[in-house]
Write an enzyme that holds these catalytic residues in place. Structure first.
Site, PDB file in Angstrom:
ATOM      1  N   CYS A  92       0.756  -1.279  -0.060  1.00 34.09           N
ATOM      2  CA  CYS A  92      -0.026   0.076  -0.008  1.00 34.09           C
ATOM      3  C   CYS A  92       0.860   1.356   0.102  1.00 34.09           C
ATOM      4  CB  CYS A  92      -0.949   0.005   1.207  1.00 34.09           C
ATOM      5  SG  CYS A  92      -1.922  -1.373   1.294  1.00 34.09           S
ATOM      6  N   ASP A 513     -17.027  31.558 -38.857  1.00 31.94           N
ATOM      7  CA  ASP A 513     -18.017  30.664 -38.906  1.00 31.94           C
ATOM      8  C   ASP A 513     -19.396  31.238 -38.900  1.00 31.94           C
ATOM      9  OD1 ASP A 513     -19.232  28.010 -38.797  1.00 31.94           O
ATOM     10  OD2 ASP A 513     -19.480  28.255 -36.903  1.00 31.94           O
ATOM     11  N   ASP A 712     -17.050  28.191 -33.219  1.00 31.12           N
ATOM     12  CA  ASP A 712     -17.580  27.467 -32.196  1.00 31.12           C
ATOM     13  C   ASP A 712     -17.680  26.200 -31.757  1.00 31.12           C
ATOM     14  OD1 ASP A 712     -19.888  27.706 -33.600  1.00 31.12           O
ATOM     15  OD2 ASP A 712     -21.130  27.630 -31.753  1.00 31.12           O
ATOM     16  N   ASP A 716     -15.112  23.322 -36.462  1.00 31.60           N
ATOM     17  CA  ASP A 716     -14.126  24.374 -36.816  1.00 31.60           C
ATOM     18  C   ASP A 716     -12.876  24.287 -36.075  1.00 31.60           C
ATOM     19  OD1 ASP A 716     -16.265  26.306 -37.792  1.00 31.60           O
ATOM     20  OD2 ASP A 716     -16.940  26.695 -35.729  1.00 31.60           O
TER      21      ASP A 716
END
Length: 846
Positions: A92, A513, A712, A716
């Site tokens: 551990c 765009d 956006d 794009d």
């Protein structure tokens, strides 16, 4: 910028002890030679090195730290302890150690099974407690609360800055108290003969010089010791820096004075002059300059402080069936959180129950609170208004939107602009050249100067050493970047890297765009005409069923129209989306195809029957889609996406700035041309696929034009990467934002003109700083060397040189701070003063 993505690993290393541009260059050269390092960029203002590692090699933080220390600087390291629950054996321990050691910024982790604690060494501010906790949980264990964790980067750096300010104030106060009597008595006795006679009669010259020696020595090796600690080792490594220049200059003046007081016989006759006032004033004025620099540098990072202030400090989290207040770092993804009226939303998540209005001005710039009900997304740092709701945390710690914004601003502030390359080349040889110049000055005056030649030679050589410290050069670029990007964040513009800040000012074409950028991105269905043999409700029901599987805004508009008419939507099978074309699916045993005319053409379906309707819709800026059922043309559907209210003004402002505006869209050409005509857009590229947008960017760039692309959507991302500067609408997709260089948090196109104007203002400010820094050194070094003495008898004393050197840095910092008053050329309808930072100053409970 190109479309390839760099998989290299980056890590930031804080550095203590840098004072000038030559320090920056020295650290960069040292780090670049470390194993696995591809590139290193050091920023004097942020006092950090951004190191890029080869992804194929192991990240060797120890090698980088060794390189920095070898160059004569320190890397601040923090030690913290974390309690860990669930460990039972040595395996551990090893597992936890490996998990913590893998966290970026962690240098060493040692876990003790008996005490159930981990002792962790980290780079100062580089490994937040939340990241370490997450690593422990990922390994299968639970970090225990109530233990001292790693301090957040901003807090640790603030503590270090405050500590340095305190030390500077103390040293300056001591130096000033000891220097003032020397300066007043020595200079006063030269200016006022009566004072000179009185001192000679009451105290005597030798006792007075002994008092000067004591006070000047206390200054030299008290407050001035900081210069020796850095400057002497740098000299020993044959890598002198600013501290070395101060040490050489002040020590020369002090040592010469000591000889003049205690062994005047070893000096040529008539040259036993004392310059204790020069050595003490040099150190005092340079300490004053350092203090003023530290104050100004602290103010340049105000943007980050204000962003951090937007974060909530605690959250009401469900624990054992009831809501209890816990620290923000205790919140984990999946926790259920309660938000009461007036509370800050602690982290990002999705509303489970209740409803309220939330002020999201810090993100969107929209002053009107947004309604939040079941299923709505909420963002950490926004402010709840009237109601109460519970929500499930989806993003915590470094994954929240606010944390990402902070990271973007920090990254931009730590960037090095291409314009800085000139500074780096100059400062690489500047300090050694100054030392050579000082040595030549001494030799020329010693050989050709009037008597006492030794005194003239010493004074002028010291003046050259002191006035040439290249502090202003090193601060010229990074301080402007820090203030400029911070002001940009206040205006809702996030620069993700420094290169964009420089290149954006040269933009000649802004390509946009359409959907979600020029338009609202929330289209509505306006027309549905069916072919003979088909019923309207049947077609709309089948098409809407298919579109439920698509995330495209047009699909959402069709689904919304069907639901508004109360139509039932059947189960969908065999769904297939073809980017740039359309979708195919099977609904109720029917094969459905929906998309652009090119999609149906690929399927061999003729759409000429609707040619007249398509032309009419296109002229009205509506997007026509076609639907086919079982291989037959069934309908033409018109969807219109309303143009954003501020878009016409944004286009007009870009034209007023002398820029060409282009639109690149996958939409129907007729629709695109109609929108372009309404908005006055100069060039239109329509009906392009995602890779076609990249080709369009390349065409627009022909003739050497610099192109910025604004988008956006996921489609794009390639164009954003290809453009000289990619600008993402912050309300868009994560992929688009990650591919961009600049993010507009409000989603408003007016931010483009603001970003370009701020880029121009910042670069102009940097050029002013660089001109001042270079012109200052180029003009005053010869004056300090004494070139004006044969003409006008003018000499520059070391004291004035020290004052001028300090003022040059303060001037550069003060000029950079003017960017805080930058006024945006246009204000957005939705009150762009609100986004991100302004929200920090207007958080009020209703």
């Amino acid at each position: 910028m190109n479309a390839s993505f760099n998989p290299a690993i980056r890590q930031s290393f804080p550095i203590a002890g840098m004072t000038c541009a030559s320090c920056v260059r020295r650290v960069e050269l040292a780090v670049a030679k470390a194993p696995g390092v591809v590139a290193a960029s050091v920023n004097l203002a942020t006092e950090a090195a951004e190191v890029t590692f080869d992804p194929a090699a192991k990240v060797d933080a120890a090698g980088v730290i060794a390189a920095i220390k070898g160059a004569g600087y320190e890397v601040p390291v923090e030690t913290s302890e974390v309690g860990i629950e669930g460990m039972t054996c040595a395996s551990c321990v090893r597992r936890v150690e490996l998990a913590i050691a893998a966290v970026p910024g962690v240098l060493k982790a040692s876990v003790n099974l008996a005490t159930e604690r981990a002792t962790i060494e980290t780079l100062a501010g580089a490994a937040p407690r939340a990241a370490i906790d997450a690593a422990i949980r990922k390994a299968g264990y639970e970090p225990r609360r109530g233990d001292a964790g790693a301090t957040a980067g901003t807090d640790s750096r603030k503590e270090a800055h405050d500590r340095e300010m305190s030390h500077l104030r103390r040293d300056l106060a001591i130096a000033a108290v000891l220097t003032l009597p020397i300066f007043v008595l020595e200079m006063g006795s030269h200016a006022i003969p009566a004072l000179h006679r009185w001192l000679a009669m009451t105290i005597g010259q030798q006792p007075l010089y002994l008092a000067f020696f004591v006070m000047a020595t206390l200054v030299q090796f008290g407050p001035g010791l900081r210069f020796y600690r850095k400057g002497v080792p740098a000299l020993a490594r044959l890598a002198p820096d600013m501290n070395s220049l101060v040490v050489l200059g002040s020590t020369a003046a002090w040592a010469y004075s000591v000889v003049a007081v205690f062994a005047p016989g070893v000096l040529p006759s008539g040259t036993a002059n004392v310059y204790f006032e020069a050595s003490a004033v040099i150190i005092t004025l340079i300490l004053l300059g350092r203090l003023l620099e530290a104050k100004a540098k602290g103010r340049t990072s105000e943007a980050i402080k204000r962003l951090m202030g937007l974060q909530a400090k605690s959250a009401r989290v469900e624990r054992g069936g009831e809501f209890v207040d816990v620290a923000l770092e205790d919140v984990a993804a999946g926790d259920v959180i309660q938000v009461r009226p007036g509370d800050k939303v602690p982290v990002d998540g999705v509303v489970l129950s209740g409803s309220s209005f939330v002020d999201e001005a810090m993100i969107s710039g929209e002053p009107i609170p947004v309604v939040k009900s079941e299923g709505a997304e909420v963002i950490g740092g926004t402010i709840n208004k009237t109601g109460s709701f519970t929500y499930r945390a989806t993003k915590v710690g470094a994954d929240t939107l606010l944390a990402q914004i902070i990271r973007m601003v920090e990254t931009a502030q730590g960037s090095k602009l291409p314009i800085q390359a000139l500074v780096d080349k100059v400062t690489a040889w500047f300090v050694p050249a100054v030392m050579v110049a000082a040595a030549l000055t001494f030799l020329v005056w010693l050989a050709l100067g009037p008597e006492p030649a030794v005194a003239f030679a010493l004074v002028n050589a010291v003046a050259v050493l002191i006035i040439a410290c290249p502090c202003a050069m090193g601060l010229a670029t990074p301080t402007s970047i820090m203030v400029g990007t911070g002001r940009a964040a206040e205006l809702g513009v996030l620069f993700r890297n420094g290169e964009a800040l420089q290149s954006l000012k040269s933009t000649q074409v802004v390509a946009l765009d359409k959907t979600g950028t020029l338009t609202a991105g929330k289209p509505v269905m306006t027309d549905l005409e069916v072919a003979e043999g088909f019923g309207r409700d049947q077609v709309l029901s089948l098409v809407a069923a298919v579109e439920t599987r698509s995330e495209h805004p047009v699909a959402a508009a069709i689904v919304a129209a069907a639901k508004a008419e109360g139509l039932a939507l059947d189960e969908v099978g065999g769904f297939e989306a073809i980017p740039g074309f359309g979708v195919n699916a099977v609904v109720g045993g029917h094969r459905i195809a929906v998309g652009a005319d090119r999609h149906l053409a690929r399927l061999g379906i003729d759409v000429q029957a609707f040619a007249e309707a398509a032309a009419r819709m296109g002229e009205m800026a509506k997007t026509p889609l076609y639907a086919a059922i079982d291989g037959r043309l069934a309908a033409i559907i018109a969807v219109s996406d309303p143009i954003k209210p501020t878009t016409p003004q944004a286009i007009r402002v870009l034209h007023e700035m002398g820029l060409k505006v282009a639109m690149i869209t996958g939409d129907n050409r007729r629709t695109a041309q109609a929108i372009a005509a309404r908005l006055g857009i100069d060039e239109v590229v329509a009906e392009v696929l995602p890779d076609g947008k990249v080709a369009a960017i390349k065409r627009l760039r022909e003739g050497g034009r610099a192109v910025a692309f604004v988008g956006d959507g996921i489609n794009d991302a390639p164009a954003l990467a290809e453009a000289d500067v990619g600008i993402a609408i912050g309300t868009g997709t994560d992929v688009a934002i990650e591919s961009a260089d600049v993010v507009l948090m409000s989603g408003d196109l007016l931010g483009v003109s603001n970003a370009i104007a701020l880029s121009k203002a910042t670069i102009a400010n940097i050029r002013q700083n660089l001109f001042w820094a270079f012109a200052y050194n180029a003009s005053l070094i010869p004056v300090a060397a004494g070139v004006l003495y044969p003409i006008s008898g003018t000499l520059l004393s070391p004291m004035l040189a020290a004052g001028a050197m300090a003022l040059s840095s303060v001037f550069v910092l003060g000029n950079a701070m003017r960017l805080k008053r930058f006024k945006a050329p246009v204000r957005e309808v939705a009150s762009m003063t609100a986004p991100v930072l302004a929200a920090a100053g207007s958080e009020t409970t209703p």
